[in-house]
Design an enzyme around this catalytic site. Structure first.
Site, PDB file in Angstrom:
ATOM      1  N   CYS A 125       0.734  -1.259  -0.047  1.00 32.92           N
ATOM      2  CA  CYS A 125       0.064  -0.070  -0.137  1.00 32.92           C
ATOM      3  C   CYS A 125       0.848   1.296  -0.055  1.00 32.92           C
ATOM      4  O   CYS A 125       1.454   1.451   1.183  1.00 32.92           O
ATOM      5  CB  CYS A 125      -0.969  -0.015   1.342  1.00 32.92           C
ATOM      6  SG  CYS A 125      -2.169   1.422   1.461  1.00 32.92           S
ATOM      7  N   CYS A 174      -0.330   4.068   2.155  1.00 33.88           N
ATOM      8  CA  CYS A 174      -0.120   3.855   3.604  1.00 33.88           C
ATOM      9  C   CYS A 174       1.450   4.254   3.863  1.00 33.88           C
ATOM     10  O   CYS A 174       1.687   4.788   5.015  1.00 33.88           O
ATOM     11  CB  CYS A 174      -0.388   2.515   4.041  1.00 33.88           C
ATOM     12  SG  CYS A 174      -1.816   1.854   3.523  1.00 33.88           S
ATOM     13  N   ASP A 175       2.139   3.681   2.860  1.00 31.13           N
ATOM     14  CA  ASP A 175       3.656   3.647   3.578  1.00 31.13           C
ATOM     15  C   ASP A 175       4.750   4.299   2.637  1.00 31.13           C
ATOM     16  O   ASP A 175       5.826   4.507   3.073  1.00 31.13           O
ATOM     17  CB  ASP A 175       4.105   2.084   3.542  1.00 31.13           C
ATOM     18  CG  ASP A 175       3.060   1.190   4.679  1.00 31.13           C
ATOM     19  OD1 ASP A 175       2.791   1.816   5.455  1.00 31.13           O
ATOM     20  OD2 ASP A 175       2.842   0.188   4.094  1.00 31.13           O
TER      21      ASP A 175
END
Ligand code: NAP
Length: 312
Positions: free
Chosen positions: A137, A140-141
């Protein structure tokens, strides 16, 4: 035979949010936190490290800690949680039946929040370094890879989108694809090809994720044209080879799209079966965020509450 007002299947942001709303609406929800569906109880956020984009937590927090808070809030209002996987359902007549192995439970309404899971390559080291340099992701990261040189695996729209997004942070992004042609749409391909920070490594399969025991340090790759193996050093690896919704047990009971996602009536969480609602990633292949899952989980509880009122 006891009949619940509502059974919630799933314990990610959608399931727990549905539980908070259902409990506060006096529906006395029974929630199943699966052990296998979605990877683990708590869903995909249990596989991430720091979550910095969940509103209300300006300092950020760890994914598992966020899920602990979701759960505590659901329990605080009286949600009963059962740690069992639902293995079968029967939505053919009411009350609806859900089964955990041999055990049967009955409910007037059901909220499906079983989520989706990223597909992984299935090579050694992959599990160990998830959240430690390996992610599925970018939203997200990606932020954690500022000025780093990283790899993205995949050749579809997801891989192109993730790679483009990652160039906001990374110094260089190399797309590693197992063939020499992309599956992605023309426009997404062109965007990636034009991006000066993106390179491609063709006909290349990741065979192993390498690390020092605590974080990812590289990958072992195989060129399927030259039949040569080599090692590439990298601090970040994003796997973008698709997602799959956790809907096997619902096949034949509620309408799913061609990829297996639950179909809901636009603008609602209403499924093809009256009294069955769906929220979170199980019905969303587009946004896939914790906050959007929580939002549709809330909608599912409100939809269920209103529907139950009409049944009284
Ligand atoms: P996808 O289209 O199924 O592409 C998956 C890619 O991963 C393919 O290139 C495939 O390689 C590769 N792959 C699959 N298994 C692999 C493995 N074990 N090892 C290495 N590579 C592997 O999936 P997606 O990119 O997630 O897209 C899913 C759907 O969402 C598509 O309909 C897509 O158009 C849509 N989507 C749209 C957007 C957008 O428009 N903004 C963004 C994301 C997704 P092969 O090509 O060799 O099979």
């Amino acid at each position: 035979m006891e009949t619940e007002q509502v059974i919630i299947i799933g314990s990610g942001p959608a399931g727990y949010t549905a539980a908070v709303y259902a409990a506060r609406a006096d529906m006395n929800p029974l929630l199943f936190e699966g052990q296998r569906l979605g990877g683990s109880p708590g869903g995909q956020l249990m596989l991430t490290t720091e979550v910095e984009n969940y509103p209300g937590f300006p300092e950020g927090l760890m994914g598992p800690d966020l899920m602990e808070k979701f759960k505590a809030q659901a329990v605080r209002f009286g949600t009963r949680i059962v740690s069992e996987d639902i293995t079968a359902v029967d939505f053919g007549s009411r009350p609806f039946k859900v089964q955990a192995g041999e055990k049967e439970y009955f409910a007037k309404s059901v909220i499906v929040c079983t989520g989706a899971q990223a597909m992984w390559i299935g090579v050694p080291g992959e599990e160990q370094y998830q959240g430690h340099g390996l992610s599925a992701c970018a939203t997200c990261d990606g932020f954690f890879f500022r000025d780093k040189e990283i790899l993205v695996v995949g050749g579809g729209d997801s891989a192109m989108e993730e790679a483009n997004f990652l160039t906001k942070f990374a110094k260089k992004v190399t797309i590693v694809h197992r063939r020499d042609t992309l599956r992605a749409s023309k426009i997404m391909q062109e965007r990636a090809m034009k991006n000066p920070k993106i390179d491609f490594l063709w006909n290349t399969e990741v065979r192993e994720v390498l690390g020092d025991g605590t974080k990812l340090t590289g990958v072992r790759v195989f060129n399927n044209q030259s039949n040569e193996e080599s090692e590439l050093a990298t601090e970040g690896l994003f796997v973008a080879i698709g997602h799959k919704p956790n809907t096997n047990i619902f096949k034949g009971w509620i309408d799913l799209d061609e990829k297996g996602y639950v179909l809901t009536r636009p603008g609602s969480t209403v499924t093809s079966v009256e009294g069955v609602f769906a929220g979170g990633d199980v019905a969303d292949h587009r946004y896939r965020q914790a906050i959007t899952a929580a939002g549709t989980g809330c909608m599912a509880a409100l939809d269920a509450e209103r529907w139950l009122e009409t049944q009284a």
